[in-house]
Structure formats: C-alpha cells, structure tokens
Design a protein around this motif. Structure first.
Motif, PDB file in Angstrom:
ATOM      1  N   ALA A 168       6.522   8.479   5.102  1.00  0.00           N
ATOM      2  CA  ALA A 168       5.295   7.681   5.195  1.00  0.00           C
ATOM      3  C   ALA A 168       4.082   8.506   4.791  1.00  0.00           C
ATOM      4  CB  ALA A 168       5.130   7.138   6.611  1.00  0.00           C
ATOM      5  N   ALA A 169       4.108   9.814   5.102  1.00  0.00           N
ATOM      6  CA  ALA A 169       2.992  10.676   4.724  1.00  0.00           C
ATOM      7  C   ALA A 169       3.081  11.122   3.271  1.00  0.00           C
ATOM      8  CB  ALA A 169       2.963  11.902   5.644  1.00  0.00           C
ATOM      9  N   ALA A 170       4.300  11.376   2.792  1.00  0.00           N
ATOM     10  CA  ALA A 170       4.471  11.906   1.431  1.00  0.00           C
ATOM     11  C   ALA A 170       4.257  10.853   0.352  1.00  0.00           C
ATOM     12  CB  ALA A 170       5.862  12.514   1.297  1.00  0.00           C
ATOM     13  N   PHE A 171       4.505   9.582   0.689  1.00  0.00           N
ATOM     14  CA  PHE A 171       4.399   8.502  -0.305  1.00  0.00           C
ATOM     15  C   PHE A 171       3.473   7.420   0.253  1.00  0.00           C
ATOM     16  CE2 PHE A 171       8.434  10.673  -0.847  1.00  0.00           C
ATOM     17  CZ  PHE A 171       8.379  11.007  -2.197  1.00  0.00           C
ATOM     18  N   PRO A 172       2.182   7.599   0.096  1.00  0.00           N
ATOM     19  CA  PRO A 172       1.195   6.765   0.797  1.00  0.00           C
ATOM     20  C   PRO A 172       1.194   5.301   0.384  1.00  0.00           C
ATOM     21  CG  PRO A 172       0.130   8.216  -0.807  1.00  0.00           C
ATOM     22  CD  PRO A 172       1.545   8.658  -0.698  1.00  0.00           C
ATOM     23  N   ASN A 173       1.762   4.962  -0.762  1.00  0.00           N
ATOM     24  CA  ASN A 173       1.791   3.566  -1.197  1.00  0.00           C
ATOM     25  C   ASN A 173       3.151   2.907  -1.003  1.00  0.00           C
ATOM     26  OD1 ASN A 173      -0.906   3.711  -2.071  1.00  0.00           O
ATOM     27  ND2 ASN A 173      -0.288   4.572  -4.042  1.00  0.00           N
ATOM     28  N   ALA A 174       4.057   3.606  -0.370  1.00  0.00           N
ATOM     29  CA  ALA A 174       5.426   3.106  -0.225  1.00  0.00           C
ATOM     30  C   ALA A 174       5.653   2.472   1.138  1.00  0.00           C
ATOM     31  CB  ALA A 174       6.424   4.241  -0.428  1.00  0.00           C
ATOM     32  N   THR A 175       6.487   1.436   1.140  1.00  0.00           N
ATOM     33  CA  THR A 175       7.046   0.914   2.378  1.00  0.00           C
ATOM     34  C   THR A 175       8.296   1.721   2.692  1.00  0.00           C
ATOM     35  OG1 THR A 175       6.222  -1.311   1.958  1.00  0.00           O
ATOM     36  CG2 THR A 175       8.058  -1.102   3.496  1.00  0.00           C
ATOM     37  N   VAL A 176       8.388   2.203   3.913  1.00  0.00           N
ATOM     38  CA  VAL A 176       9.569   2.957   4.341  1.00  0.00           C
ATOM     39  C   VAL A 176      10.517   1.977   5.021  1.00  0.00           C
ATOM     40  CG1 VAL A 176      10.433   4.848   5.760  1.00  0.00           C
ATOM     41  CG2 VAL A 176       8.219   5.061   4.615  1.00  0.00           C
ATOM     42  N   THR A 177      11.723   1.847   4.477  1.00  0.00           N
ATOM     43  CA  THR A 177      12.664   0.837   4.937  1.00  0.00           C
ATOM     44  C   THR A 177      13.918   1.480   5.498  1.00  0.00           C
ATOM     45  OG1 THR A 177      11.875  -0.744   3.280  1.00  0.00           O
ATOM     46  CG2 THR A 177      14.014  -1.183   4.263  1.00  0.00           C
ATOM     47  N   LEU A 178      14.182   1.224   6.775  1.00  0.00           N
ATOM     48  CA  LEU A 178      15.406   1.694   7.413  1.00  0.00           C
ATOM     49  C   LEU A 178      16.508   0.676   7.140  1.00  0.00           C
ATOM     50  CD1 LEU A 178      17.010   3.521   9.358  1.00  0.00           C
ATOM     51  CD2 LEU A 178      16.103   2.154  11.248  1.00  0.00           C
ATOM     52  N   VAL A 179      17.594   1.133   6.536  1.00  0.00           N
ATOM     53  CA  VAL A 179      18.709   0.266   6.176  1.00  0.00           C
ATOM     54  C   VAL A 179      19.878   0.598   7.092  1.00  0.00           C
ATOM     55  CG1 VAL A 179      20.212  -0.529   4.316  1.00  0.00           C
ATOM     56  CG2 VAL A 179      17.906   0.315   3.788  1.00  0.00           C
ATOM     57  N   GLY A 180      20.200  -0.322   8.002  1.00  0.00           N
ATOM     58  CA  GLY A 180      21.273  -0.033   8.937  1.00  0.00           C
ATOM     59  C   GLY A 180      21.547  -1.178   9.883  1.00  0.00           C
ATOM     60  N   PRO A 181      22.445  -0.955  10.855  1.00  0.00           N
ATOM     61  CA  PRO A 181      22.829  -2.019  11.784  1.00  0.00           C
ATOM     62  C   PRO A 181      21.662  -2.509  12.628  1.00  0.00           C
ATOM     63  CG  PRO A 181      24.393  -0.207  11.848  1.00  0.00           C
ATOM     64  CD  PRO A 181      23.227   0.267  11.050  1.00  0.00           C
TER      65      PRO A 181
END
Length: 486
Positions: A168-181
């Motif tokens: 989240a800090a390294a890529f300020p324009n990105a959505t961070v998406t957790l892919v899992g159960p």
C-alpha cells in the motif's frame, strides 16, 4: 524393514488385491518416516491418495500434507525446501496424468510446463532475490497488487498482512487485493485501497481437489486483471498453499510475480516471520520503514467489543482461544484450560472465551458449566444476536463467551487487556491489534519454529512465549502462565 522391502510388500499385496487398511496405514507411516522419500515411495503415496476409498485416500493425504509437507516446512531449513520441491513436483506431474487430473494438465500446458524439470526450473528462477525494476515512475502505474493468501488466518496475519501493508505504501495508486478463502478475508474487509477476492482452497479435500483449486485460482486472477496491461498489476506469493508453495504459476510474465520463500529466507536479528516478511519487502520494493502486521476490524465487530467491555465486572480483561487448528498436538489437556481460566478469574480478571468449533466447543462448554457452578455470571454470545449498549443499572457479568466468526472475536480481543492461547491464529491477531500476548507452544516444537511463529506486536506490546511439556503437572503449567500475567 528396509525401504525397498516395505514398498515391495505394498506392491505385492496391491497386485494380489489383498491390501488392508492396516497395510495402507503402515505403508504411509513408513514413507513419512523417511527424511527424503524416494520416487517410488512418492508414487505409492500418490496411488494411495487417489484410491476410490475415501478412508484410504485420507491416509495418503495425511501422509503427504501433515506428516511430510508440514514437517519439512516447519523446519525452516533451505535443505528441507529442496526436498519439498523435488517431492511435490513429482506429485504434480503424477496427478496431471491420472483420471481427474485433466484440468490440471490443461492449465500446466497453458504455462508451457511439460514435466517436473519445467516446474523446478521455474521455481529456481522465482526464488532468486530480485528488486522491483519499475522504479518510482513504474510504481505509479501499478493499479492492482494481488497478494495470495497463505490460507490459514495466523499465517495471513503474520506474513501476508505485512506484505499488504508494505505494498500500500510502495504503490500509492494501487488497490491491494487479498486473494484467498472467505474466513481469512473477514479480517480485511474494512480498509482504504484494500479489498478481498474469494479463492477457496480444499484443505479437507482430496489431493486432486487441492491441485485443481490452482486452476480455479488462475481463472479468478484472469478475471480480476481484465483490462490491465502486464505492467499495471503485480502478483505477490508469500509461500501460498494456493500455488503449493510457489511451484504452480499464476501469470505468464514472471517479471510481475514476486515470491517470498518464507521457509528459507533468513536475516540476522530477524527471528519472526513477520520481521522477515518486512525485511524481504523492503529489499524487494524499497521503503523508508518496515511494514508490520495488521487487521481491519469491521465497525460492527469493533462496537461489539466496546460494549462487551462495558458489561464485564472487572476492568482487567483477558481473552482466550484454545483452538489448535485440527492439530491436537498443539494443545494441552482440558484440565489445563479450565484451571488456567479459573486462575485468571481468581486473580481479578474478567474473561472473554472463544468457544471454537467441534471438540473445542465441547471443552469450552465444560468450562462454562464449571464457572456457573462456582456462582459466576456468564454471558454467551454468538452470531445470531447483538450486544446492546450496556445499561448502567444492569448487573455486570464475570465472563463472556463467543461462538462465531473470527472477525467478531477479533473485535472482542480489541476490547481486552491481554490475550492468551496456543500457537494458532488469534495470538497473531492480538499482536497485530497491539495487545499483550501470552503464546503457548508445546515442548515438542523446535526452537526455530517457535522463533518464526512468535507474534510480532505492531506497537511494541509485550509478547511472551512459553514451551510447555504435555507431561507437566496441570498445576505447574497453570502457575507458569499465571506468573506471566501483568
């Protein structure tokens, strides 16, 4: 009996149609006892794990995943990683050629993987340390950072959340998406630039079910990246079970795929997995400060915790969960659990107890019966009812129990002053919430295992670990934990 002898006996009985369940168990145990099972032994396990009989399939699966894979992973030694890679690439290659492995075979073909050596060559490449090459300008163009779940909650908080925090800090324009159960996602549904995608994993399924789940994961990621160019999304794999610890690919462009080899990555002065994950992230993506574990409690769960504190009699609150994640070797006796909660109450604490599921729930109910027999007032909560705002005129209670999802119990932990439990998920959640933690390991756990899985506190709150011998007298074990209370 020598290795060749028991395998020859297994094959002879199989050919004669005289294999018994006892023969299956004996063969699985003999193979699991090998430090590095031979190719013939692994083939025998694959045969057992794909037999028509569910009971026999289960024996093979336990030998593969519980007795061999977990043992290799828990050693945290590079040599064990090499043994795992060799063994599991053989399993993947074997299963793609069996009935029911057709989808696995088609997906491997898509990635140009024709055999075991292709899998091993790819693993060697992705395991090499490398930095993100896009620079500051490239980081601004990244729109999605997909982080693959470790499948279990404890590992996702201790490892995966650290990487999510850093991304989240390294890529300020990105959505961070957790892919899992879905159960894991319950802890990360409430956050800016953070979302989750459900990607099931058949932890209780057959060997072929678990491997076929990878094909589903690839399709999920294909859909999620629709409209994105190769440079606009990243995939971060923190040794995920979804990819069988990095052996199975999820995107064609390896330059946008980053693999954290948590079982072999080592740095001086960084004993815990959370610290190592933070170090790997900084070495890979840069950053001024090391990312840390976190959870995102839903507002309703946070409110429930606040209200729970208001109805408890004592202002000092200890939260407990005695879950062991289906691994009974991680726990101690019901007498220890009852004695510990009784001792904490006698020291003037109120108690919040997560009942868990199955046998854990039965044990918790016996503790509640004992509390009530002693004249204590207990409020039992579950997902079917809400906790109202405390009435100032209402009588307080000594203890609260919870039975339901992990998110609501995380909200109750947030309202407590200290958390205690066996090595499982909630000690990592408590530490990520900045709560003091008493983490109980059984004596059999090797020192490096304890180091790696010791929770890392987000705000420097005390994290105490202890290794208890299951043969220790109950009073002695209880006294040791009580002495660790503030």
């Amino acid at each position: 009996m020598r290795r060749d002898d028991f395998l020859a006996q297994f094959r002879a009985l199989e050919a004669a149609g005289r294999l018994t369940d006892a023969d299956i168990e004996k063969t699985c145990a003999a193979i699991a006892a090998e430090a590095a099972p031979s190719r013939e032994a692994i083939r025998a396990l694959c045969d057992i794990a794909t037999m028509p009989s569910p009971e026999r399939r289960a024996s093979g699966q336990r030998a593969i995943f519980t007795s061999i894979v977990e043992k290799l992973g828990d050693s945290f030694e590079p040599e064990a990683v090499a043994v795992y890679d060799r063994m599991f690439t053989q399993i993947i290659d074997d299963c793609r050629r069996r009935p029911g492995g057709e989808e696995l075979d088609r997906m491997l073909d898509r990635f140009g993987i024709r055999g075991e050596e292709d899998l091993l060559d790819r693993k060697r490449r992705i395991a090499e340390s490398r930095k993100y090459a896009g620079g500051e300008q490239g980081a601004l163009t990244v729109k999605q950072a997909f982080v693959l779940s470790r499948v279990t909650m404890g590992a996702d908080v201790a490892v995966t959340s650290v990487l999510m925090d850093g991304l989240a800090a390294a890529f300020p324009n990105a959505t961070v998406t957790l892919v899992g159960p879905a159960p894991v996602a319950d802890l990360y549904r409430n956050g800016n630039r953070l979302r989750t995608i459900d990607a099931p994993y058949a932890r209780r399924g057959s060997l072929l079910d678990r491997l076929s789940g990878w094909a589903d994961l690839v399709r999920i990621l294909d859909d999620a990246r629709t409209g994105l160019t190769a440079s606009e999304f990243l995939v971060i794999d923190p040794d995920s079970r979804l990819t069988q610890l990095g052996l199975l690919p999820v995107r064609e462009e390896e330059c946008g795929y980053f693999f954290f080899e948590s079982r072999s990555f080592q740095r001086p002065g960084k004993p815990s997995l959370a610290e190592l994950a933070g170090t790997w992230h900084r070495e890979t993506f840069g950053g001024e400060s090391a990312p840390q574990p976190f959870v995102r409690i839903a507002p309703g769960d946070e409110l429930r915790g606040h209200r729970a504190r208001g109805v408890l009699r004592n202002r000092k609150i200890a939260a407990f969960n005695f879950g062991v994640g289906s691994n009974e070797a991680k726990g101690l006796s019901p007498e220890f659990e009852a004695g510990l909660t009784r001792g904490v109450l006698q020291k003037g604490y109120s108690v919040i107890l997560d009942k868990g599921i199955g046998a854990e729930s039965d044990r918790a109910n016996r503790i509640v019966t004992e509390w009530r027999a002693a004249g204590l007032k207990v409020l039992e909560l579950d997902s079917r009812g809400e906790l109202s705002e405390p009435d100032t005129g209402a009588e307080s209670v000594d203890a609260i129990t919870w039975q339901g999802g992990p998110g609501p119990f995380a909200g109750l932990i947030a309202s407590s002053d200290i958390y205690a439990g066996y090595d499982s998920a909630f000690q990592h959640i408590a530490a990520a919430l900045g709560k003091p933690v008493i983490d109980i390991f059984v004596q059999q756990n090797p020192p490096r295992f304890v180091e790696r899985w010791t929770p890392f506190s987000r705000n420097g709150a005390a994290v105490q670990t202890t290794r208890l011998n299951p043969e220790m007298p109950v009073d002695t074990a209880v006294s040791r934990i009580l002495a660790m209370l503030p």
